[in-house]
Scaffold this active site. Structure first.
Site, PDB file in Angstrom:
ATOM      1  N   ASP A  29       0.824  -1.213   0.000  1.00  0.00           N
ATOM      2  CA  ASP A  29       0.000   0.000   0.000  1.00  0.00           C
ATOM      3  C   ASP A  29       0.857   1.260   0.000  1.00  0.00           C
ATOM      4  OD1 ASP A  29       0.794  -0.685   2.658  1.00  0.00           O
ATOM      5  OD2 ASP A  29      -0.743   0.630   3.485  1.00  0.00           O
ATOM      6  N   GLU A  67       0.116  -1.224   5.718  1.00  0.00           N
ATOM      7  CA  GLU A  67       1.166  -0.691   6.599  1.00  0.00           C
ATOM      8  C   GLU A  67       0.888   0.769   6.953  1.00  0.00           C
ATOM      9  OE1 GLU A  67       4.909   1.325   7.780  1.00  0.00           O
ATOM     10  OE2 GLU A  67       3.638   1.774   6.062  1.00  0.00           O
TER      11      GLU A  67
END
Ligand SMILES: [Zn+2]
Length: 475
Positions: A102, A169
């Protein structure tokens, strides 16, 4: 130490292993394509775009056929990936290489102030541009490129290598890295070490050190959000009380900013300076080699710049401030969030105590939101085999840098793996000059094609150094 030339992008001289021009081009091309998937983590889960994450998974399968034909792949939390490359030896504990899929949003999808739109993927002026080229698709792709290359060479590792790519994350890693860690834990896996993002190769960031420094994070600061609320009956603004919710909250925030945590030099920062002292000009070398004597002076100097201040202090950052709905109505409620980044050794309780004592106003409700548990993050061992293996791979690819341990001032997914290992190292070999710092989570994120090639070389070299049954010579 040989004399090397560097350009202003921070790219470093030609390296030992050399790749063909065609291969380098194909490497950059794949990273460029990876940028186009808008695998964005939003604070608001409703904005999550499933098709982008699934699309990215499919892209990886096509781009790295050998990896997907050879290694076991497990999908956790729908979008996080765990690959297992089984080693042939039984003696050594496995290692885990981590990265995250991400990225953070760009201010607008089309780019706003960006030179090239953030999700277009673009190669120009010797750089690959776009969101994720520094944080952290560069690492996802870099690791997969290394694996694909080694598989083509017929390499088989001696010990098992886990590759873990979290998909959340940027919003805490609870569905990704945390689930991967829990799965490995349930299988009683113990890891020799974990390597994740965190620190980089920096130049011009540490005062008095002119050479490039590869910082390997041996600890990280943890993030803690404190919520402040003030609730008072509202009313018409024509008859205000002496102090409103807005005034009370402003005063509370002001007190916190005026009463920062004291400076303190923790082990990772101390070790960093001890390693770097011999590289400094004489006067500074004396100061930094004798921290027992000059610590106060050094801390004072470091505290003057935000990037180095963060190394010696639990930092205070008010990030959200909300109150009011209409111009002639007294706000019945004011709310603020203050984000603290904790030095190793500081705890949620310690911060809460400091906040309560400093604000000293019963009208302000103080609550700790998500934050670290009471035990501080541990220090990884710079004398361990893992640290030495990483150091060796760095110097093979970047022979002119100084390798030093350090403290990571941001939080990474790696903390989720702490129950599985004694050693977590945080390092990604991208070259960052002081004016590149704002590109992280900022505009014009980019990496030079040369640097990206070196990222691939670093991971390849690191895994190769683990040894293989074929015992292939280094390139
Ligand atoms: Zn990251």
């Amino acid at each position: 130490m040989m004399d090397t030339s560097k350009d202003e992008s921070g790219k470093i001289n030609d390296n030992k292993p050399s790749y063909s021009e065609e291969y380098v081009k194909s490497l950059s091309g794949r990273l460029e394509k990876a940028v186009r998937f808008q695998t964005i983590s939003h604070e608001d889960p409703a904005q999550f775009k499933e098709e982008e994450f699934k699309g990215f998974q499919n892209f990886l399968e096509k781009a790295f056929p050998k990896v997907h034909a050879t290694m076991a792949k497990e999908i956790l939390g729908n979008y996080s990936l765990l690959y297992t490359w089984k080693g042939v030896g039984e003696k050594e504990l496995p290692i885990l290489l981590a990265a995250h899929i991400d990225v953070v949003p760009a201010e607008t999808q089309s780019g706003g102030n960006w030179i090239y739109p953030p999700f277009q993927g673009h190669i120009a002026d010797g750089f690959i541009w776009g969101r994720g080229t520094m944080d952290d698709k560069v690492s996802v792709l870099g690791i997969l490129e290394a694996l694909e290359k080694l598989l083509h060479e017929g390499y088989v590792p001696n010990r098992t290598i886990y590759i873990a790519f979290g998909h959340d994350e940027e919003v805490g890693g609870r569905d990704g890295a945390a689930k991967i860690a829990a799965l490995l834990n349930s299988r009683r896996v113990i890891l020799d070490y974990v390597l994740d993002e965190g620190s980089t190769i920096i130049r011009g960031v540490i005062p008095n050190v002119s050479k490039s420094v590869a910082l390997v994070g041996i600890a990280e600061k943890e993030s803690l959000n404190i919520e402040l609320t003030v609730d008072i009956e509202g009313g018409h603004s024509m008859m205000p009380p002496r102090q409103t919710t807005v005034g009370i909250m402003s005063s509370a925030i002001n007190k916190l900013e005026q009463n920062q945590f004291p400076t303190r030099m923790e082990v990772p920062v101390r070790k960093m300076f001890e390693t770097l002292a011999p590289e400094m000009p004489f006067g500074m070398r004396v100061v930094f080699s004798n921290l027992w004597l000059f610590e106060g002076l050094v801390k004072k100097k470091l505290a003057t710049t935000p990037s180095t201040n963060a190394l010696v202090r639990t930092t205070t950052a008010p990030t959200i401030f909300q109150a009011g709905v209409k111009e002639n109505i007294l706000a019945p409620r004011a709310r603020a969030i203050v984000n603290y980044r904790l030095l190793p050794g500081d705890t949620t309780d310690k911060v809460l105590l400091h906040v309560r004592k400093t604000i000293n106003d019963p009208r302000v409700m103080i609550v700790a939101l998500e934050g670290p548990k009471s035990e501080p993050s541990f220090l990884s061992d710079t004398g361990s085999k893992g640290y030495r293996a990483i150091e060796k791979a760095i110097l093979q690819v970047f022979p002119e840098v100084i390798v030093a341990p350090g403290l990571v001032i941001g939080a990474t997914d790696s903390r989720h793996y702490s129950p599985l290992t004694q050693n977590i190292f945080r390092f990604l070999p991208i070259c960052v000059c002081s004016d590149d710092l704002q590109r992280f989570h900022g505009t014009d994120e980019r990496i030079s094609t040369q640097n990206y090639t070196d990222v691939v070389k670093f991971y390849t070299q690191l895994i190769r150094n683990e040894g293989s049954i074929q015992n292939l010579p280094s390139e």
